[in-house]
Design an enzyme around this catalytic site. Structure first.
Site, mmCIF file in Angstrom:
data_model
loop_
_atom_site.group_PDB
_atom_site.id
_atom_site.type_symbol
_atom_site.label_atom_id
_atom_site.label_comp_id
_atom_site.label_asym_id
_atom_site.label_seq_id
_atom_site.Cartn_x
_atom_site.Cartn_y
_atom_site.Cartn_z
ATOM 1 N N THR A 63 -15.970 -40.014 -9.054
ATOM 2 C CA THR A 63 -15.024 -41.023 -9.505
ATOM 3 C C THR A 63 -15.575 -42.368 -9.081
ATOM 4 O O THR A 63 -16.207 -42.451 -8.026
ATOM 5 C CB THR A 63 -13.680 -40.830 -8.762
ATOM 6 O OG1 THR A 63 -13.126 -39.585 -9.159
ATOM 7 C CG2 THR A 63 -12.689 -41.923 -9.057
ATOM 8 N N GLY A 115 -6.693 -34.760 -11.928
ATOM 9 C CA GLY A 115 -6.930 -34.796 -10.487
ATOM 10 C C GLY A 115 -6.159 -35.923 -9.822
ATOM 11 O O GLY A 115 -5.125 -36.395 -10.319
ATOM 12 N N ASP A 116 -6.672 -36.372 -8.693
ATOM 13 C CA ASP A 116 -5.984 -37.395 -7.893
ATOM 14 C C ASP A 116 -6.147 -38.804 -8.457
ATOM 15 O O ASP A 116 -5.326 -39.689 -8.179
ATOM 16 C CB ASP A 116 -6.545 -37.393 -6.458
ATOM 17 C CG ASP A 116 -8.023 -37.729 -6.459
ATOM 18 O OD1 ASP A 116 -8.779 -37.113 -7.249
ATOM 19 O OD2 ASP A 116 -8.436 -38.617 -5.702
HETATM 20 N N1 ASP Z 1 -11.318 -37.028 -7.845
HETATM 21 C C1 ASP Z 1 -11.776 -36.697 -9.166
HETATM 22 C C2 ASP Z 1 -10.884 -35.661 -9.766
HETATM 23 O O1 ASP Z 1 -10.475 -34.758 -9.073
HETATM 24 C C3 ASP Z 1 -13.180 -36.231 -9.214
HETATM 25 C C4 ASP Z 1 -14.073 -36.723 -8.160
HETATM 26 O O2 ASP Z 1 -13.880 -37.793 -7.621
HETATM 27 O O3 ASP Z 1 -15.013 -36.037 -7.821
HETATM 28 O O4 ASP Z 1 -10.659 -35.736 -10.944
#
Ligand code: ASP
Length: 298
Positions: free
Chosen positions: A153, A183-184
């Site tokens: 991200t 996701g988050d």
């Molecule tokens: N946090 C992101 C998600 O879960 C992916 C990542 O940052 O690796 O979509």
């Protein structure tokens, strides 16, 4: 009290985001505009494989993007999740913030909103590299996994000389994810958070794990209690590892920026870096995020 202007970005594509956000901030743009400019630069770059146009598709071969932006000065947020047919979800998230009373629009609703605000549906939007990666997935040679950098991200925080803050996050999420998986990153308090009286934080890594502990909010709340940005980042990664003790290989990298321009970063991985630009730095510097090890959680 005046503070030094600073921009921080996570992830491999932070190398594209951070200089663009810094250029905007030093040109006098508001922190929220600088964050948006940085994230749009990374989203538009086909070489950035974790965000926007260069990102990896879901298991049906569609780019489905998540992004959120939050303005500290107004304490307002806008967010989109599962947005298809658009290279720049952060610009749509900004429209949600600016033109609606809502915070989060998802899927088909986000798509209709984007179209109504001048972002035409551009279809699956795969680069040649993403299409080749998807062919490998279809052939069984690649699968959704949070190991290595098969996700990522770009999270970006900015503070200006007045101490006003903003934060944003943009991602294509987990490579070859289930359609509808979020996701988050577009969730306020999980992937990003800002309190203009305190600071901002943003996260990268295994969204499924991080969003169950509201990581970004936790970091800002720790800073409000008096921890430095570095201490707050380390505490958050420790807390995540402690609460998700049964889960192996958790990838989590967090960065934080205080109102006074101090900053920090921590990771569950040994090699993760983030990017920082400030008047004290010589251009944009790449900083190693301090590793919090599983043994540190006791
Ligand atoms: N946090 C992101 C998600 O879960 C992916 C990542 O940052 O690796 O979509």
């Amino acid at each position: 009290m005046p503070s030094p202007a600073v921009v921080l970005s996570t992830g491999p594509s932070g190398r594209i985001c951070n200089p663009a956000a810094w250029a905007a901030l030093t040109a006098g743009e508001l922190p929220i505009d600088a964050v948006q400019a940085g994230l749009m630069a990374a989203e538009s770059d086909p070489e950035c494989i974790d965000i926007g146009y260069g990102g990896r598709p879901d298991n049906e071969g569609w780019l489905s993007l998540d992004a959120a932006i939050m303005d500290g000065a107004r304490h307002r947020a806008g967010s989109v999740a599962g947005l298809k047919g658009c290279k720049n979800p952060i610009a749509v998230a900004r429209k949600v913030l600016e033109t609606t009373p809502h915070v989060l629009l998802v899927g088909e609703g986000a798509r209709k909103f984007a179209t109504a605000h001048g972002f035409p549906d551009e279809g699956p939007l795969l680069t040649d590299t993403a299409r080749a990666a998807y062919q490998k997935f279809l052939a069984g040679e690649a699968r959704p996994t949070f190991t290595g950098h098969s996700h990522d991200t770009v999270g970006c925080c900015a503070v200006d000389a007045h101490g006003d803050l903003a934060v944003g996050c943009s991602t294509s999420g987990l490579d070859f994810k289930l359609p509808g998986r979020v996701g988050d990153s577009p969730i306020i308090g999980s992937g990003l958070y800002v309190d203009n009286a305190v600071g901002a934080a943003t996260c990268m890594g295994m969204g499924e794990q991080m969003m169950q502990v509201c990581l970004a909010y936790r970091i800002v709340a720790s800073m409000e209690r008096g921890l430095s940005p570095q201490e707050a980042c380390e505490e958050a990664v420790r807390a995540l590892l402690r609460r998700r003790a049964g889960v192996s290989g958790i990838h989590c990298t967090v960065v934080a920026l205080a109102k006074d321009g101090t900053s920090g970063g921590a990771s569950s991985y040994p090699e993760d870096v983030y990017y920082r630009s400030s008047s004290a730095d010589d251009g944009t510097v790449c900083v190693r995020a301090l590793q919090v090890k599983v043994g540190d959680v006791a």
